[in-house]
Design a protein around this motif. Structure first.
Motif, PDB file in Angstrom:
ATOM      1  N   VAL A  55       0.838  -1.206   0.000  1.00 48.37           N
ATOM      2  CA  VAL A  55       0.000   0.000   0.000  1.00 48.37           C
ATOM      3  C   VAL A  55       0.875   1.260   0.000  1.00 48.37           C
ATOM      4  N   GLN A  58       2.400   1.846  -3.320  1.00 51.01           N
ATOM      5  CA  GLN A  58       1.394   2.311  -4.284  1.00 51.01           C
ATOM      6  C   GLN A  58       1.115   3.812  -4.100  1.00 51.01           C
ATOM      7  N   CYS A  70       0.166  12.129  -0.264  1.00 55.11           N
ATOM      8  CA  CYS A  70      -1.039  11.877   0.546  1.00 55.11           C
ATOM      9  C   CYS A  70      -1.324  13.104   1.412  1.00 55.11           C
ATOM     10  N   LYS A 171      -5.098  11.865  -3.820  1.00 53.10           N
ATOM     11  CA  LYS A 171      -6.012  10.721  -3.803  1.00 53.10           C
ATOM     12  C   LYS A 171      -5.991   9.938  -2.495  1.00 53.10           C
ATOM     13  N   HIS A 172      -4.870  10.026  -1.798  1.00 53.54           N
ATOM     14  CA  HIS A 172      -4.756   9.185  -0.602  1.00 53.54           C
ATOM     15  C   HIS A 172      -4.885   9.999   0.683  1.00 53.54           C
ATOM     16  N   LYS A 225     -18.851   8.789   0.631  1.00 46.55           N
ATOM     17  CA  LYS A 225     -18.708   7.325   0.511  1.00 46.55           C
ATOM     18  C   LYS A 225     -18.932   6.823  -0.911  1.00 46.55           C
ATOM     19  N   LYS A 229     -15.299   8.334  -3.198  1.00 46.09           N
ATOM     20  CA  LYS A 229     -14.600   7.049  -3.194  1.00 46.09           C
ATOM     21  C   LYS A 229     -14.592   6.386  -4.573  1.00 46.09           C
ATOM     22  N   TYR A 230     -15.781   6.277  -5.150  1.00 40.57           N
ATOM     23  CA  TYR A 230     -15.855   5.483  -6.379  1.00 40.57           C
ATOM     24  C   TYR A 230     -15.682   6.290  -7.653  1.00 40.57           C
ATOM     25  N   GLY A 233     -12.118   8.267  -6.833  1.00 39.23           N
ATOM     26  CA  GLY A 233     -11.086   7.285  -6.493  1.00 39.23           C
ATOM     27  C   GLY A 233     -10.276   7.625  -5.253  1.00 39.23           C
ATOM     28  N   GLN A 235      -8.876   7.298  -1.661  1.00 42.18           N
ATOM     29  CA  GLN A 235      -8.657   6.125  -0.814  1.00 42.18           C
ATOM     30  C   GLN A 235      -8.291   6.554   0.599  1.00 42.18           C
ATOM     31  N   PHE A 237      -6.660   5.331   4.174  1.00 38.23           N
ATOM     32  CA  PHE A 237      -5.807   4.274   4.718  1.00 38.23           C
ATOM     33  C   PHE A 237      -5.503   4.580   6.180  1.00 38.23           C
TER      34      PHE A 237
END
Ligand code: ZN
Length: 379
Positions: A55, A58, A70, A171-172, A225, A229-230, A233, A235, A237
């Motif tokens: 992770v 990535q 991030c 994104k993170h 959510k 998220k979808y 994208g 994420q 963690f």
């Protein structure tokens, strides 16, 4: 359901959670959920170093042409501070540190943030919430008489961070959420909401607010959510679940690293939250969040049940201090102490006295649990 008082034999959760259940050994559903569901997952996380670094790699890979790989929301409290520290020192990530100033930072929180940011040499951004709007929303919530008094702050913290991340295409999102100190999540009736319920916030504000919310950030739970998220994208963690995270060790390590100072109790980085969780909520509603906080530490072997029982016998804050805070908080919110006292003594209500979409949100949480996406007990 019986009205008899009951307390778990293993932790200190009790029947102040009106839907708590105990098994034949006197152990509560939170404990059983911890041993049967959380612990196996947590242990497999801790053994899966390869998975963790996959992770991390990535995140680095996807961020390699960007200024940051991030974003971390830094409050100055232990979880987010320790997360920030390991993100840089242990994982060599390049996080943007994001702080939301909703007007209630304690001096200690501000000091901790400064020390940590200086020592790590990371980029730091503060978003200041419009105080007049913040104040109006908080006063509206108090007048609404529900236990959920930290919704305005939580909404501001979460929504501002998500908006910022989206704008800057980060994104993170790394969060300090963790099993070690919060494996027991307090039930919703104790004033927490699973996700941001925009319907509830706007209904309360429409009834008690006096100023329009022009800039106040509110990202509804379904938008974060689903859309974030979808579609975008994004994420989330939680690295603290993949390392040995022991509260007192982490406090010591941060102190040694940069002089970071520990707090008396969880969530004491915000002056309002301290007042709300350690005075308003237990005294007005009979809900003591320390039960969930200490029980989490009992389950993860960081506190004995005996010590927790002793500590919970007494309020966290002494009477003189509370008097000062009562004065400070009422004035800051544009109320007199008498006005705040009248609200305090008024009839309690629940979020079901207002428009909300908790039914849908709960359905979503049940779905997450059923498919193993959320291990903690939501009730
Ligand atoms: Zn228990």
């Amino acid at each position: 359901m019986s009205n008899k008082y009951g307390i778990c034999k293993n932790c200190i959760m009790d029947s102040s959670d009106s839907s708590i259940e105990f098994d034949e050994n006197g152990q509560c559903i939170y404990c059983n959920n911890f041993y049967n569901t959380i612990l196996p997952k947590w242990q497999s996380n801790l053994e899966d170093e390869k998975g963790l670094y996959k992770v991390i790699d990535q995140i680095k890979q996807e961020g390699k042409d960007k200024d940051f790989d991030c974003i971390i929301g830094l409050s100055g409290g232990l979880d987010s501070s320790y997360l920030t520290y390991i993100a840089k020192v242990k994982f060599n990530l390049r996080p943007l540190l994001f702080h939301v100033d909703a007007g209630w930072n304690t001096d200690k929180a501000v000091g901790n943030i400064e020390k940590l940011v200086d020592a790590l040499g990371l980029d730091f951004y503060t978003e200041v919430i419009n105080w007049e709007e913040m104040k109006d929303l908080q006063a509206s919530f108090l007048k609404a008489q529900i236990p959920h008094q930290d919704i305005p702050q939580d909404t501001a913290f979460f929504s501002a961070l998500y908006k910022f991340a989206r704008k800057h295409r980060i994104k993170h999102v790394l969060t300090g959420g963790n099993y070690s100190t919060e494996c027991i999540r307090e039930p919703d009736e104790w004033g927490v909401c699973p996700g941001i319920d925009k319907t509830l916030i706007l209904d309360i504000h429409s009834k008690y607010g006096t100023k329009p919310l022009k800039t106040f950030p509110i990202i509804d739970v379904f938008v974060s959510k689903v859309y974030y998220k979808y579609i975008l994208g994004m994420q989330v963690f939680k690295p603290l679940d993949f390392i040995q995270y022991i509260k007192s060790d982490a406090e010591g390590e941060l102190y040694k690293f940069c002089g970071w100072e520990k707090f008396k109790h969880k969530h004491h980085e915000s002056r309002f939250t301290r007042f709300f969780e350690d005075y308003w909520l237990p005294k007005k509603f009979g809900f003591d969040k320390r039960r969930a906080h200490f029980s989490s530490l009992i389950l993860t072997n960081q506190m004995t049940r005996e010590d927790a029982m002793k500590r919970i016998e007494h309020p966290e804050l002494d009477e003189h201090f509370i008097e000062q805070e009562f004065e400070y908080i009422s004035h800051k919110l544009g109320l007199t102490s008498d006005e705040l006292k009248i609200i305090f003594e008024g009839d309690n209500k629940s979020i079901n006295d207002y428009k909300n979409k908790q039914f849908l949100v709960n359905l979503g949480s049940k779905f997450m649990q059923k498919f193993g996406l959320e291990k903690r007990l939501y009730k």
